[in-house]
Design a protein around this motif. Structure first.
Motif, PDB file in Angstrom:
ATOM      1  N   TYR A 133      30.076  95.096  19.495  1.00  0.00           N
ATOM      2  CA  TYR A 133      29.724  93.740  19.088  1.00  0.00           C
ATOM      3  C   TYR A 133      30.711  92.750  19.700  1.00  0.00           C
ATOM      4  N   ARG A 134      30.169  91.741  20.318  1.00  0.00           N
ATOM      5  CA  ARG A 134      30.989  90.735  20.982  1.00  0.00           C
ATOM      6  C   ARG A 134      31.922  90.035  19.984  1.00  0.00           C
ATOM      7  N   GLN A 135      31.396  89.649  18.815  1.00  0.00           N
ATOM      8  CA  GLN A 135      32.197  88.916  17.838  1.00  0.00           C
ATOM      9  C   GLN A 135      33.322  89.782  17.276  1.00  0.00           C
ATOM     10  N   ARG A 136      33.074  91.052  17.060  1.00  0.00           N
ATOM     11  CA  ARG A 136      34.119  91.940  16.544  1.00  0.00           C
ATOM     12  C   ARG A 136      35.249  92.084  17.561  1.00  0.00           C
ATOM     13  N   PHE A 137      34.900  92.070  18.832  1.00  0.00           N
ATOM     14  CA  PHE A 137      35.913  92.105  19.885  1.00  0.00           C
ATOM     15  C   PHE A 137      36.806  90.872  19.779  1.00  0.00           C
ATOM     16  N   ILE A 138      36.180  89.709  19.595  1.00  0.00           N
ATOM     17  CA  ILE A 138      36.939  88.468  19.450  1.00  0.00           C
ATOM     18  C   ILE A 138      37.792  88.509  18.189  1.00  0.00           C
ATOM     19  N   ASP A 139      37.208  88.975  17.086  1.00  0.00           N
ATOM     20  CA  ASP A 139      37.938  89.033  15.814  1.00  0.00           C
ATOM     21  C   ASP A 139      39.171  89.916  15.927  1.00  0.00           C
ATOM     22  N   ALA A 140      39.070  91.021  16.683  1.00  0.00           N
ATOM     23  CA  ALA A 140      40.214  91.921  16.840  1.00  0.00           C
ATOM     24  C   ALA A 140      41.393  91.204  17.481  1.00  0.00           C
ATOM     25  N   VAL A 141      41.104  90.333  18.445  1.00  0.00           N
ATOM     26  CA  VAL A 141      42.162  89.567  19.108  1.00  0.00           C
ATOM     27  C   VAL A 141      42.678  88.464  18.192  1.00  0.00           C
ATOM     28  N   MET A 142      41.769  87.815  17.476  1.00  0.00           N
ATOM     29  CA  MET A 142      42.156  86.711  16.603  1.00  0.00           C
ATOM     30  C   MET A 142      43.039  87.162  15.442  1.00  0.00           C
ATOM     31  N   ASP A 143      42.963  88.429  15.080  1.00  0.00           N
ATOM     32  CA  ASP A 143      43.773  88.954  13.975  1.00  0.00           C
ATOM     33  C   ASP A 143      45.234  89.174  14.363  1.00  0.00           C
ATOM     34  N   VAL A 144      45.543  89.049  15.643  1.00  0.00           N
ATOM     35  CA  VAL A 144      46.917  89.252  16.101  1.00  0.00           C
ATOM     36  C   VAL A 144      47.779  88.063  15.679  1.00  0.00           C
ATOM     37  N   PRO A 145      48.897  88.298  14.993  1.00  0.00           N
ATOM     38  CA  PRO A 145      49.788  87.193  14.604  1.00  0.00           C
ATOM     39  C   PRO A 145      50.270  86.422  15.835  1.00  0.00           C
ATOM     40  N   GLY A 146      50.178  85.104  15.776  1.00  0.00           N
ATOM     41  CA  GLY A 146      50.611  84.272  16.888  1.00  0.00           C
ATOM     42  C   GLY A 146      49.472  83.799  17.770  1.00  0.00           C
ATOM     43  N   VAL A 147      48.304  84.453  17.666  1.00  0.00           N
ATOM     44  CA  VAL A 147      47.140  84.022  18.445  1.00  0.00           C
ATOM     45  C   VAL A 147      46.460  82.880  17.707  1.00  0.00           C
ATOM     46  N   THR A 148      46.328  81.743  18.371  1.00  0.00           N
ATOM     47  CA  THR A 148      45.707  80.568  17.758  1.00  0.00           C
ATOM     48  C   THR A 148      44.196  80.593  17.926  1.00  0.00           C
ATOM     49  N   THR A 149      43.740  80.861  19.133  1.00  0.00           N
ATOM     50  CA  THR A 149      42.317  80.984  19.401  1.00  0.00           C
ATOM     51  C   THR A 149      42.139  81.746  20.706  1.00  0.00           C
ATOM     52  N   CYS A 150      40.918  82.056  21.030  1.00  0.00           N
ATOM     53  CA  CYS A 150      40.663  82.735  22.304  1.00  0.00           C
ATOM     54  C   CYS A 150      39.284  82.341  22.812  1.00  0.00           C
ATOM     55  N   ASN A 151      39.080  82.551  24.086  1.00  0.00           N
ATOM     56  CA  ASN A 151      37.826  82.190  24.739  1.00  0.00           C
ATOM     57  C   ASN A 151      37.352  83.377  25.561  1.00  0.00           C
ATOM     58  N   LEU A 152      36.308  84.045  25.067  1.00  0.00           N
ATOM     59  CA  LEU A 152      35.745  85.188  25.784  1.00  0.00           C
ATOM     60  C   LEU A 152      34.713  84.660  26.778  1.00  0.00           C
ATOM     61  N   LEU A 153      35.142  84.511  28.004  1.00  0.00           N
ATOM     62  CA  LEU A 153      34.286  83.921  29.031  1.00  0.00           C
ATOM     63  C   LEU A 153      33.115  84.839  29.370  1.00  0.00           C
ATOM     64  N   THR A 154      33.402  86.113  29.579  1.00  0.00           N
ATOM     65  CA  THR A 154      32.344  87.079  29.878  1.00  0.00           C
ATOM     66  C   THR A 154      32.687  88.426  29.247  1.00  0.00           C
ATOM     67  N   MET A 155      31.638  89.178  28.931  1.00  0.00           N
ATOM     68  CA  MET A 155      31.791  90.548  28.449  1.00  0.00           C
ATOM     69  C   MET A 155      30.598  91.342  28.984  1.00  0.00           C
ATOM     70  N   GLU A 156      30.885  92.450  29.653  1.00  0.00           N
ATOM     71  CA  GLU A 156      29.831  93.224  30.305  1.00  0.00           C
ATOM     72  C   GLU A 156      30.003  94.705  30.010  1.00  0.00           C
TER      73      GLU A 156
END
Length: 269
Positions: free
Chosen positions: A205-228
Motif C-alpha cells: 500500500y502506497r499510504q502505508r509506505f508513506i506512514d512508515a517514513v512519517m513515523d520516524v522521529p524528526g521527519v516533518t513530512t515527505c513527498n513520494l513522487l513515484t512508486m513502481e
C-alpha cells in the motif's frame, strides 16, 4: 474500548451526586473527588487489560479456526520438509510424528482469496538470511502438504518465485535540529521494517509506505513522487497508485530507488 479516566471519573461523580443523597463538598480538591480519581484510574487500567485480552483472544481464535486465512498461514509455517504426515485415528487429525524446527522451512507466507481459490505464496530463508524461493523438491513437498490439510472442495495454487522489485522516488523533509546522519539511519531502518512487516494479503500500500517514513522521529513530512512495482514475470515496472499485489508475496527495493533528504526550511510556502 477502554474509556478515558475523565469519562470514568465523571460517571462515578454523577452516580454519587444522584444516588447517595449525601451533601458533598463542591471543591475540586475535596478528598472524595481524589478517591473518585483513584478508582477511575483502577477501572481504566482494568478496561485496558480487557481490551488487550480481547484482541489476543480474537487473534488466537482467528488463527486456530480451521478454514480461515490465518489458519492456512499458520499451517504453512508448520510444514516440515522431508517429514511424512500421519493420521491420528482417535483425534481424526493429521500430525507429524516428531517436531523438528529445522525442517520448518517456510518463513514468508502471503495468501490471496480469489473466486473459489486460495493463492498461497511462500518462500524461505537462505543461509545468509535472505528471502528466496523454494526449490523444486521443496515446492513439490509443500504442495503435497497443502493438498493434504486443505478443506475438501478448496482449490489452491502454490506460488514461490523470486521477489518483486519496488522502485521509489522519495523526498524526506526533516527537522534540522536532528542530525542528518540520524535521520538517514532511522528512515532506512523504517523502510526495512516496512519491507519485513508485510501482511497475509500480499499487497503493498502506497499510504502505508508513506506512514512508515512519517513515523520516524524528526521527519516533518515527505513527498513520494513515484512508486513502481515489477514482478518476476513483468517486463517492466508499473506504477503503484493506491496499492498493488505482490506477485511473489514479498519484495526488495530496487537499487535505482531514489531517497533525498531536505531540511524542512527548504519547503516553499
Amino acid at each position: 474500548m477502554a474509556r478515558t479516566i475523565k469519562e470514568i471519573q465523571d460517571s462515578i461523580i454523577d452516580s454519587l451526586q444522584q444516588e447517595s443523597g449525601l451533601s458533598l463538598s463542591t471543591s475540586k480538591v475535596a478528598e472524595w473527588r481524589l478517591w473518585t480519581y483513584v478508582f477511575a484510574v483502577v477501572v481504566h487500567t482494568f478496561e485496558i487489560i480487557l481490551d488487550m485480552f480481547r484482541i489476543e483472544v480474537d487473534t488466537l481464535v482467528e488463527k486456530v479456526t480451521p478454514g480461515t486465512v490465518r489458519w492456512y498461514a499458520e499451517m504453512c509455517y508448520r510444514f516440515q520438509n522431508g517429514h511424512e504426515l500421519l493420521f491420528d485415528d482417535k483425534k481424526a487429525m493429521l500430525y507429524y510424528p516428531e517436531d523438528n524446527p529445522d525442517a520448518r522451512i517456510i518463513k514468508v507466507v502471503a495468501i490471496r482469496e480469489e473466486t473459489n481459490r486460495l493463492v498461497i505464496k511462500a518462500a524461505k530463508w537462505d543461509p545468509d538470511g535472505n528471502i528466496v524461493p523454494l526449490s523444486l523438491e521443496e515446492r513439490y513437498n509443500f504442495t503435497g502438504y497443502i493438498d493434504a490439510i486443505k478443506f475438501a472442495g478448496v482449490d489452491t495454487t502454490i506460488v514461490s518465485t523470486t521477489e518483486d522489485k519496488i522502485r521509489y522516488n522519495l523526498e524526506v523533509y526533516y527537522d534540522p535540529a536532528v542530525p542528518l546522519t540520524q535521520i538517514n539511519t532511522d528512515v532506512s531502518a523504517a523502510l526495512d521494517t516496512f519491507k519485513s512487516s508485510q501482511g497475509f494479503d500480499s499487497m503493498i500500500y502506497r499510504q502505508r509506505f508513506i506512514d512508515a517514513v512519517m513515523d520516524v522521529p524528526g521527519v516533518t513530512t515527505c513527498n513520494l513522487l513515484t512508486m513502481e512495482r515489477k514482478g518476476a514475470t513483468d517486463e517492466d515496472f508499473s506504477p503503484v497508485d493506491i496499492c498493488a499485489e505482490l506477485e511473489s508475496g514479498y519484495f526488495e527495493y530496487d537499487i535505482t530507488s531514489r531517497l533525498v533528504f531536505k531540511s524542512v526550511k527548504e519547503l516553499e510556502i
